[in-house]
Design an enzyme around this catalytic site. Sequence first.
Site, PDB file in Angstrom:
ATOM      1  N   LYS A 243      53.293  -0.908  28.750  1.00 33.87           N
ATOM      2  CA  LYS A 243      54.005   0.247  28.479  1.00 33.87           C
ATOM      3  C   LYS A 243      54.683   0.896  29.932  1.00 33.87           C
ATOM      4  O   LYS A 243      54.312   0.512  30.890  1.00 33.87           O
ATOM      5  CB  LYS A 243      52.861   1.349  27.936  1.00 33.87           C
ATOM      6  CG  LYS A 243      51.699   1.740  28.823  1.00 33.87           C
ATOM      7  CD  LYS A 243      51.892   2.861  29.949  1.00 33.87           C
ATOM      8  CE  LYS A 243      50.635   2.954  30.694  1.00 33.87           C
ATOM      9  NZ  LYS A 243      50.803   3.546  32.219  1.00 33.87           N
TER      10      LYS A 243
ATOM     11  N   ASP B  22      43.956   4.947  28.393  1.00 34.05           N
ATOM     12  CA  ASP B  22      45.284   4.446  27.959  1.00 34.05           C
ATOM     13  C   ASP B  22      45.149   3.790  26.456  1.00 34.05           C
ATOM     14  O   ASP B  22      46.070   3.359  26.024  1.00 34.05           O
ATOM     15  CB  ASP B  22      46.089   3.539  28.943  1.00 34.05           C
ATOM     16  CG  ASP B  22      46.690   4.219  30.208  1.00 34.05           C
ATOM     17  OD1 ASP B  22      46.867   5.754  30.043  1.00 34.05           O
ATOM     18  OD2 ASP B  22      47.153   3.815  31.154  1.00 34.05           O
TER      19      ASP B  22
HETATM   20  O1  C5P Z   1      40.467   5.876  31.477  1.00 35.10           O
HETATM   21  P1  C5P Z   1      40.838   5.035  32.941  1.00 35.10           P
HETATM   22  O2  C5P Z   1      39.727   3.885  33.103  1.00 35.10           O
HETATM   23  O3  C5P Z   1      42.083   4.298  32.686  1.00 35.10           O
HETATM   24  O4  C5P Z   1      40.902   5.909  34.112  1.00 35.10           O
HETATM   25  C1  C5P Z   1      40.738   5.497  35.616  1.00 35.10           C
HETATM   26  C2  C5P Z   1      40.301   6.929  36.431  1.00 35.10           C
HETATM   27  O5  C5P Z   1      41.423   7.363  36.431  1.00 35.10           O
HETATM   28  C3  C5P Z   1      39.442   7.664  35.592  1.00 35.10           C
HETATM   29  O6  C5P Z   1      38.105   7.212  36.147  1.00 35.10           O
HETATM   30  C4  C5P Z   1      39.780   9.110  36.484  1.00 35.10           C
HETATM   31  O7  C5P Z   1      39.183   8.923  37.669  1.00 35.10           O
HETATM   32  C5  C5P Z   1      41.316   8.872  36.462  1.00 35.10           C
HETATM   33  N1  C5P Z   1      41.789   9.518  35.181  1.00 35.10           N
HETATM   34  C6  C5P Z   1      41.902  10.727  35.112  1.00 35.10           C
HETATM   35  N2  C5P Z   1      42.761  11.703  34.205  1.00 35.10           N
HETATM   36  C7  C5P Z   1      43.241  10.854  33.269  1.00 35.10           C
HETATM   37  C8  C5P Z   1      43.252   9.428  33.275  1.00 35.10           C
HETATM   38  C9  C5P Z   1      42.438   8.965  34.128  1.00 35.10           C
HETATM   39  O8  C5P Z   1      41.328  11.615  36.071  1.00 35.10           O
HETATM   40  N3  C5P Z   1      43.666  11.463  31.986  1.00 35.10           N
END
Ligand code: C5P
Length: 289
Positions: A21, A146
Site C-alpha cells: 500500500k 495496518d
Molecule cells: O500496529 P503496528 O505494529 O503496525 O504499530 C507499530 C507501532 O507504531 C505501535 O507499537 C505504536 O508504537 C505505533 N503506532 C501508533 N499509532 C498507530 C499505529 C502505530 O502509535 N495508529
Amino acid sequence: MADFIPALNDAGFSGFPAPAKLNLFLHVIGRRSDGYHLLQSVFQLIDAHDTVWLKTDASGDIVRENPLPGVPAQSDLIWRAARLLQEHTGCRLGVTLDLDKRLPMGGGVGGGSSDAATVLLALNRLWKLELPRSELMALGLQLGADVPFFIYGRNAFVEGIGEIMTPIETGECWFAVLHPQVHVPTPDIFRDPDLTRDTPPITVRGLATASTRNDLEAVACRQHPLIAESINWLNHYAPARMTGSGSCVFARFASQEDAARVISRLPDFWHGFTASAMSQHPLQGFAGG
Ligand code: C5P
C-alpha cells in the site's frame, strides 16, 4: 471479479499475493490513552507484492519454512497470523508457511501487515472456516494497525488507529516508488517528541479539496536524512511524499512510461520501482460480508 486461483509450486505449496500500500496522505489527529495515535489517511493498494506460500495438512502444526534471519517464529507475523486464526476458531488443521519477500521491510508500504492479512484470508478459504470479513479484520487488528486495511481489500479513507474504513475511488495511475536504504522502526517515529499530533480532522466529503501531507514525514526526514534526499530528488519530476512511517517515498504519474522514465534516471546506488494503482485486493473474494 473472477475468483483468484493460486499458483502451485513443485513442493505442493499454493502461492497467494500480499500487495503493498501507499499512504496518499497521513494525518495524526490525536493520541489514545494507550499511546496509539489517531490517524486519518488514504490507503492505496498497488500491484507490487510479496508472495505467501501455504501448504495445509491435518497435523494441527503451524510450521514456518525458511524463517527470516533473526526472526523467531513467535514474532514472525505470518506464523502469528496462522496461530491466531487456529486458536480463534479451534481449527484442528495445520499449515506450512513460506514467504517470497519482495517488498522493502521498514519501508512504510505495509509488507509485513499485508503478508499477515494474506495468511488470514487464504487460510479462511483453505481451512474452510468461512469467517466474515469483519471478524478477520478484528483478528488482524491484534497483529498490527495496518492489517485490517488489507483484509478490507479496497482503497479507503482510513481512521481510528487504522481500523475504520470508508471506501473511496482513487482512479487509475502509476507510481514511482523510491526506497532509501534505511529501515525505519515505526515506534521510533510515533514516539518522537517533535511529532505534531493535532492536525484538524477532515471529512471524507472534504477530501477532494483538503490540503494534505504526511505528518510523519518531517520527523522521519530528520531521523534519516536519506529520506529527505529522496523526496528532494523525486520532487524534480512530480510532487513527492513519504508513505507510512517511511522510508519509501513516491510520486504519482499518468502512465507507466512516465513513472519508469523517472526510475531509469535514479543514481546507480539508489533503489526504486514502478507500481500501478489497484482498485481491489486480489483475494477480495476470500472473505464474505
Ligand atoms: O500496529 P503496528 O505494529 O503496525 O504499530 C507499530 C507501532 O507504531 C505501535 O507499537 C505504536 O508504537 C505505533 N503506532 C501508533 N499509532 C498507530 C499505529 C502505530 O502509535 N495508529
